[in-house]
Design an enzyme around this catalytic site. Structure first.
Site, short mmCIF file in Angstrom:
data_model
loop_
_atom_site.label_atom_id
_atom_site.label_comp_id
_atom_site.label_asym_id
_atom_site.label_seq_id
_atom_site.Cartn_x
_atom_site.Cartn_y
_atom_site.Cartn_z
N ARG A 61 0.83 -1.20 0.00
CA ARG A 61 0.00 0.00 0.00
C ARG A 61 0.87 1.26 0.00
NH1 ARG A 61 -1.87 1.03 4.23
NH2 ARG A 61 -0.96 -0.59 5.56
N LYS A 201 -8.64 -2.24 1.15
CA LYS A 201 -8.55 -1.32 2.28
C LYS A 201 -9.37 -0.05 2.08
CE LYS A 201 -6.13 -3.78 5.08
NZ LYS A 201 -6.84 -4.41 6.24
N HIS A 220 -9.97 -3.98 12.93
CA HIS A 220 -8.92 -4.63 12.15
C HIS A 220 -8.51 -5.87 12.92
CE1 HIS A 220 -4.68 -4.47 10.19
NE2 HIS A 220 -5.52 -5.15 9.44
N SER A 238 0.50 -6.44 11.31
CA SER A 238 1.14 -7.43 10.45
C SER A 238 2.30 -8.11 11.19
CB SER A 238 1.67 -6.75 9.18
OG SER A 238 2.33 -7.67 8.36
N LYS A 242 -2.05 -12.77 13.68
CA LYS A 242 -3.50 -12.60 13.62
C LYS A 242 -4.17 -13.69 12.77
CE LYS A 242 -4.56 -8.68 11.77
NZ LYS A 242 -5.07 -8.86 10.40
N THR A 243 -3.63 -13.93 11.59
CA THR A 243 -4.20 -14.95 10.70
C THR A 243 -3.89 -16.35 11.20
OG1 THR A 243 -4.08 -13.48 8.78
CG2 THR A 243 -4.23 -15.83 8.34
N ASP A 257 -9.40 -10.69 8.85
CA ASP A 257 -8.81 -9.35 8.81
C ASP A 257 -9.72 -8.19 9.22
OD1 ASP A 257 -6.48 -7.77 8.22
OD2 ASP A 257 -7.42 -7.11 6.37
N ARG A 322 1.54 -12.33 -1.49
CA ARG A 322 0.20 -12.55 -0.97
C ARG A 322 -0.58 -13.55 -1.83
NH1 ARG A 322 -1.76 -9.42 3.70
NH2 ARG A 322 -0.26 -7.73 3.99
#
Length: 536
Positions: A61, A201, A220, A238, A242-243, A257, A322
């Site tokens: 991003r 996003k 988030h 990141s 989290k994932t 997410d 990704r």
């Protein structure tokens, strides 16, 4: 204007100013988008059937190139310290020039939904000049039933034209890349970048602006739910897990997410996942790995060998490789994207200073403090000249996507925690036994054991001590977890060195939180690290 595919005949592109375009492809499915992307040379097919695309110079991003239109509606609603403002005149010039740029071009349109709770859903139309971008966003958002498309009325429109270059003078841009958000009129313009994550996003940004006014907390976070309906959310930046940690074979995955929390419980904003693939392996993350070998998945900036086989260990293009896939590619994913009110909140941090315990219980005031702080750490060696861990504070665990002031989200979260009696935990997936370079990464087996105990409620019955530096409660012993690891100081060979590092981190927290002190209640201010030490 030639139009193909299922579409809404009462709301074509001419309604938003497009004229004299080439063929417009409405709501093409995966097979058609593959054919278009491959035929136009936008992407290649991997040996296993996924679609691989490259994004050129932008492999992530561009937050410094994101702008929000300042008008009479947004002037007092936006956190301008965190959001770059754009005049309505500059936005209109950009819109007109992008529409003109689209003349003669084939375009792809997807009519999708942001938000699995129909009471708060955001119908979103995404217009792209690339077929693989259309497949990407089709994977990431919620796909309406085909019969619903003829009556689809978008409340948000995203126009993504990567071949258009913004003019800093004419458009008020910083560079040739621009993400311009008109939140009042529901229009977002993306120019000068092929990175598909900007679209995802942008929807999140719009929901973060719209939902708090309806008493819905945008988050988030990842989320899952146990067999007894015990939902949990996992906040984290990141690299904090989290994932990975929300992907539990014993619990149903709600999403990885973005979620909302309203009167009906929690709900996924998306219909897909956008997972990092650098060093991805079938052994460590089998479910995510399996999605990379399926038709329909989009691989972004992943290196392929001569036979078209992905090399997930190759970060030569970017460490931010990704894969984007629909949620139903995960075997234990929720079919509804919804669950009840969470029983547990997990805030994840990767503390590279080696100071924080592997888990700590937070009061509601402490939870708000750490939510507003959004702490994690970069490790030494990630950037030239960086020789020691570097603290990163991203408020609400997602500052780039937060249009409103953080206190607005923090107060809403604190209110929901109190109303529903949610237990909050801070989990450190970072280092123990020393800072990065001296200590070791927190054992994943210990983290999972602690999480299991937190999620099933058994951890609440443990004996706790109060941490001298942060004031939160830390369990003294937990079954199947080395007792020593629960006391970070004891894992260091030099206790004085630990104390020095801890004081340094406390000072970073306090300095960072200074900008929020006038916006929170006294209890939150008193939850600051070092507060109890200073009072002794």
């Amino acid at each position: 204007m030639k139009e193909l595919g299922s579409r809404n005949p009462s709301y074509g592109l001419e309604k938003i100013g497009f004229k004299d375009t080439g063929t417009v492809h409405y709501n093409f499915t995966e097979v058609d988008l593959y054919e278009q992307a491959l035929g136009r040379g936008e992407a290649v097919k991997t040996a296993h059937g996924a679609l691989r695309a490259l994004t050129g110079q932008h492999t992530g991003r561009s937050p410094k190139d994101k702008f929000v239109v300042r008008d009479e509606n947004t002037a007092d609603q936006i956190w301008w310290d965190n959001n770059k403002e754009l005049s309505p005149a500059h936005f209109e010039a950009l819109r007109q020039d992008m529409l003109a740029h689209a003349a003669g071009k084939d375009l792809f349109v997807q009519d999708l939904i942001g938000g699995a709770d129909s009471d708060y859903a955001l119908p979103t139309r995404v217009v792209t000049e690339l077929a693989w971008h259309s497949l990407f966003i089709r994977n990431l958002l919620i796909r309406p039933a085909r019969e619903a498309l003829d009556s689809f009325l978008p409340k948000l429109t995203i126009i993504d034209l990567p071949t258009f270059k913004a003019d800093p003078v004419r458009h008020g841009a910083r560079t040739e890349t621009m993400i311009a958000c008109d939140l009042t009129n529901g229009l977002i313009l993306i120019a000068g970048t092929y990175y598909a994550g900007e679209m995802k996003k942008s929807v999140f940004t719009a929901l973060n602006y719209l939902l708090p006014a309806r008493n819905v907390m945008p988050m988030h976070c990842s989320a899952n739910v146990g067999p007894a309906g015990d939902a949990a959310v996992f906040f984290g930046l990141s690299g904090t897990g989290k994932t990975t940690l929300s992907a539990d074979p014993n619990r149903t995955l709600i999403g990885d997410d973005e979620h909302g929390w309203g009167e009906n419980g929690i709900f996924n904003f998306e219909g897909g996942c956008y997972a990092k693939t650098i060093r991805l392996s079938a052994e460590a993350e089998p479910e995510i790995y399996a999605t990379t070998q399926r038709f329909g998945t989009v691989l972004e900036n992943v290196v392929l060998d001569a036979n078209g086989v992905p090399d997930f260990d190759d970060g030569s293009l970017t460490e931010n490789t990704r894969c984007a896939y629909p949620l139903h590619f995960i075997p234990n994913a929720s079919e509804t994207g919804r669950a009840g009110h969470p029983k547990t909140i997990i805030m994840l941090t990767a503390d590279a200073f080696g100071v924080m315990p592997p888990i700590a219980r937070l009061t509601p005031d402490q939870a708000m403090y750490h939510f507003l702080s959004g702490y994690t750490a970069k490790v030494a060696g990630t950037e030239r000249g960086v020789t020691e861990p570097e603290a990163t504070f991203s408020t609400c665990f997602g500052a780039p996507f937060m249009p409103r002031h953080p206190a607005e989200y923090g107060n809403l979260l604190k209110k929901l925690i109190a109303e529903h009696g949610v237990t909050c935990w801070l989990v450190n997936t970072g280092w123990t036994g020393g800072a990065y370079g001296e200590g070791r990464r927190m054992p994943i087996k210990a983290t999972r054991a602690l999480l299991s105990a937190a999620l099933d409620g058994s951890l609440n019955g443990a004996l706790f001590r109060r941490d001298d530096n942060f004031g939160f409660e830390v369990p003294v012993s937990v079954p199947n977890v080395d007792t020593k690891i629960l006391d970070p100081r004891s894992t260091w060979s030099d206790g004085a060195a630990y104390d020095k590092q801890a004081r340094k981190l406390v000072e970073m927290f306090v300095a960072n939180f200074a900008k929020f002190e006038d916006h929170v209640e006294g209890g939150v201010r008193e939850a600051a690290p070092g507060f109890r030490v200073a009072a002794e």
